[in-house]
Design a protein around this motif. Structure first.
Motif, PDB file in Angstrom:
ATOM      1  N   UNK A 287      45.819 -12.503   3.083  1.00 46.06           N
ATOM      2  CA  UNK A 287      45.997 -13.179   4.368  1.00 46.06           C
ATOM      3  C   UNK A 287      44.821 -14.123   4.549  1.00 46.06           C
ATOM      4  N   UNK A 288      45.112 -15.359   4.928  1.00 47.74           N
ATOM      5  CA  UNK A 288      44.071 -16.354   5.205  1.00 47.74           C
ATOM      6  C   UNK A 288      44.225 -16.782   6.660  1.00 47.74           C
ATOM      7  N   UNK A 289      43.147 -16.669   7.420  1.00 47.40           N
ATOM      8  CA  UNK A 289      43.204 -17.080   8.826  1.00 47.40           C
ATOM      9  C   UNK A 289      42.501 -18.414   9.020  1.00 47.40           C
ATOM     10  N   UNK A 290      43.274 -19.384   9.496  1.00 47.18           N
ATOM     11  CA  UNK A 290      42.741 -20.683   9.903  1.00 47.18           C
ATOM     12  C   UNK A 290      42.505 -20.701  11.416  1.00 47.18           C
ATOM     13  N   UNK A 291      42.680 -19.553  12.040  1.00 44.61           N
ATOM     14  CA  UNK A 291      42.425 -19.450  13.477  1.00 44.61           C
ATOM     15  C   UNK A 291      40.925 -19.385  13.738  1.00 44.61           C
ATOM     16  N   UNK A 292      40.537 -19.650  14.949  1.00 45.24           N
ATOM     17  CA  UNK A 292      39.164 -19.446  15.392  1.00 45.24           C
ATOM     18  C   UNK A 292      38.749 -18.021  15.000  1.00 45.24           C
ATOM     19  N   UNK A 293      37.600 -17.820  14.305  1.00 50.25           N
ATOM     20  CA  UNK A 293      37.212 -16.469  13.898  1.00 50.25           C
ATOM     21  C   UNK A 293      37.130 -15.481  15.055  1.00 50.25           C
ATOM     22  N   UNK A 294      36.701 -15.946  16.234  1.00 54.73           N
ATOM     23  CA  UNK A 294      36.649 -15.041  17.373  1.00 54.73           C
ATOM     24  C   UNK A 294      38.044 -14.587  17.775  1.00 54.73           C
ATOM     25  N   UNK A 295      39.024 -15.470  17.634  1.00 53.46           N
ATOM     26  CA  UNK A 295      40.411 -15.089  17.888  1.00 53.46           C
ATOM     27  C   UNK A 295      40.916 -14.166  16.786  1.00 53.46           C
ATOM     28  N   UNK A 296      40.562 -14.475  15.539  1.00 47.99           N
ATOM     29  CA  UNK A 296      40.967 -13.630  14.413  1.00 47.99           C
ATOM     30  C   UNK A 296      40.490 -12.200  14.623  1.00 47.99           C
ATOM     31  N   UNK A 297      39.192 -12.050  14.907  1.00 48.76           N
ATOM     32  CA  UNK A 297      38.642 -10.700  15.031  1.00 48.76           C
ATOM     33  C   UNK A 297      38.878 -10.094  16.412  1.00 48.76           C
ATOM     34  N   UNK A 298      38.795 -10.915  17.453  1.00 51.17           N
ATOM     35  CA  UNK A 298      38.896 -10.382  18.804  1.00 51.17           C
ATOM     36  C   UNK A 298      40.310 -10.136  19.279  1.00 51.17           C
ATOM     37  N   UNK A 299      41.302 -10.823  18.694  1.00 53.67           N
ATOM     38  CA  UNK A 299      42.693 -10.658  19.114  1.00 53.67           C
ATOM     39  C   UNK A 299      43.581 -10.130  17.982  1.00 53.67           C
TER      40      UNK A 299
END
Length: 524
Positions: A287-299
């Motif tokens: 899985x690769x997240x191009x989302x904001x890291x805070x959104x990746x980890x926080x949400x």
């Protein structure tokens, strides 16, 4: 309901047995990663909640006008040429980039105008008119910018900082180029004049940084621009986005639009796929997240125990400024206005303190005005101009009620433009729309409405930034503005290449050897 984007190809062939890479977000970083992983042998699925690819580089089409939503300045074109080459194509077959000369026109509050370019003789002539003694400072600044570029960009921008050992080995180089200093402090060492200090230090604002706290690594931008120029894409920056999207699909990848990921699925300490708002679960080998890291980890990983990027750590982070953007079209042309114009207000440090420190929406502002129809009239109806004007503002930590403040703020900007470089503007506007920090939060899912994720300060850069190879889970990787090397088109494309180099070879996944390798190489 699942909606497959128009960039997807229907799959009528036998089941694809290639290892599956799921990418969260169709921004430039996510698309570039998908293109590189497809070329490497992965089956790629890119998921995005918007109705078109691009993320921050989306395009608004309204009343016959085309407005790039976000990035408009293209530097380091060779990064994109290499992306196309590595995906089996040629960029020139899909996208046309053209240079801007000059790069920008800068207008100071007292009406002083400076045309910023790669022409050193022209630059020195303009500097001499402001402060003759600073011509020598300009030369020494460019020398320092080149030295920083050679280390921070050429040697380190494409390397992952997920290892303390690697970070320790590079520390001497980082200290040698003065990464502990701010951009403004380095510029001030070379220039006496306040106007010139502003002129040569504002670049971090283009990637969400405060020149008074952003690490001096970003002084490299002066050399980067001078060496490769500033470019624009015919058809707008989103034409570049569409070209990268085509690299994903031509290698068999799928881009599913109007699909929001709400959770990264896990099993033990491994990412195993994603769950969509519709309830659909999509299994993945990586899985690769191009989302904001805070959104990746926080949400997206809010239910998963985290060791480093805990809710408390995310809350303590210093996030970038946000933006107020007004897109508008006129029924006349302003042919004396360049493609890129910077309009500085009466304050520099005081305004930045309000934005970054006090989190206060000030009465004054500095502006970036984008007029793409200066170079590409096709972006507006005949005889018309397309514009956007951008004002740095505090992120949503300021508590500003944008539902009440937005129109008043827009009118102030309109008056400022009308009083300076766009006479009679209010009488010629025929289409208009705005974006506020609320849009960055709700539409682009940016933490606190910050336009560029974590602020690029020394202790939020390199090893201190969320790693490209997640510290929390095996099989999870991060690309885009919030991870290393940072925001800006060169940064997010470099992050894609880092991820493509970090992921396991598809053959090792098929053979089952990669889990042992992943455990040995996990971030420390």
């Amino acid at each position: 309901m699942n909606i497959v984007g128009r960039f997807s190809r229907p799959n009528r062939q036998p089941a694809d047995t290639r290892p599956h890479a799921v990418i969260i977000g169709a921004g430039v970083g996510g698309l570039a990663t998908g293109a590189l992983l497809g070329a490497k042998g992965y089956r790629v699925t890119v998921l995005d909640p918007l109705d078109e690819p691009g993320g921050r580089a989306y395009a608004h089409r309204q009343d016959g006008f085309v407005f790039d939503a976000g990035p408009t300045i293209i530097t380091a074109p060779w990064l994109f040429e290499n992306l196309w080459r590595d995906c089996g194509g040629r960029m020139s077959d899909d996208v046309e980039l053209r240079p801007n000369a000059p790069f920008y026109r800068v207008r100071f509050d007292d009406g002083t105008v400076f045309d910023y370019s790669g022409d050193r003789a022209a630059m020195e002539e303009q500097i001499a008119r402001i402060e003759p003694r600073d011509v020598a400072g300009y030369r020494s600044f460019l020398d320092e910018s080149r030295r920083i570029y050679e280390v921070a960009f050429e040697q380190l921008a494409h390397k992952p900082f997920h290892s303390l050992l690697f970070t320790a080995k590079t520390l001497a180089r980082l200290v040698r180029v003065g990464g502990y200093r701010s951009v403004y402090s380095v510029v001030s060492k070379h220039f006496r004049n306040d106007k010139l200090r502003t002129l040569f230090s504002f670049h971090p604002l283009l990637i969400g940084g405060n020149p008074f706290s952003a690490t001096s690594f970003y002084c490299l931008i002066a050399h980067l621009e001078g060496k490769y120029g500033v470019h624009h894409a015919i058809g707008g920056t989103n034409a570049l986005v569409r070209g990268i999207a085509s690299l994903v699909t031509r290698n068999g990848g799928r881009i599913r639009l109007n699909e929001q990921v709400v959770e990264i699925e896990t099993e033990g300490r491994r990412a195993t796929g994603v769950r969509l708002a519709s309830g659909e679960k999509i299994a993945a080998d990586i899985v690769v997240s191009n989302a904001d890291p805070a959104t990746t980890y926080g949400h997206l990983l809010k239910a998963h125990p985290r060791r480093r990027w805990t809710d408390a750590k995310l809350a303590r982070g210093d996030y970038s400024m946000s933006l107020f953007v007004w897109y508008f079209g006129t029924n006349r042309r302003y042919d004396d206005v360049l493609h890129h114009t910077m309009l500085f207000g009466p304050r520099y440090k005081g305004l930045l303190d309000d934005i970054f420190r006090s989190q206060r929406l000030a009465e004054d502002f500095s502006l970036y005005l984008h007029r793409p129809t200066a170079s590409d009239p096709s972006l507006a109806p005949p005889g018309c101009d397309a514009f956007y004007v951008l004002s740095p503002v505090p992120n949503l930590q300021s508590g500003t009620d944008w539902s009440a403040a937005a129109e008043r703020y827009r009118r102030k900007i309109e008056k400022r433009l009308e009083d300076t470089i766009l006479p009679d503007l209010s009488r010629h506007i025929v289409t208009s729309r705005i974006a506020t920090p609320v849009d960055f939060r709700d539409r682009l899912l940016s933490w606190q409405g910050a336009a560029f994720a974590l602020e690029p300060k020394l202790f939020q850069s390199a090893w201190f930034r969320p790693h490209n190879k997640s510290e929390e889970l095996e099989n999870l990787y991060l690309c885009g503005a919030g991870t290393h090397p940072g925001a800006g088109l060169p940064g997010v494309v470099s992050s894609a290449r880092i991820v493509a180099d970090l992921v396991p070879d598809p053959a090792t996944i098929l053979s089952g050897q990669w889990q042992e390798q992943a455990w040995r190489e996990r971030p420390q």
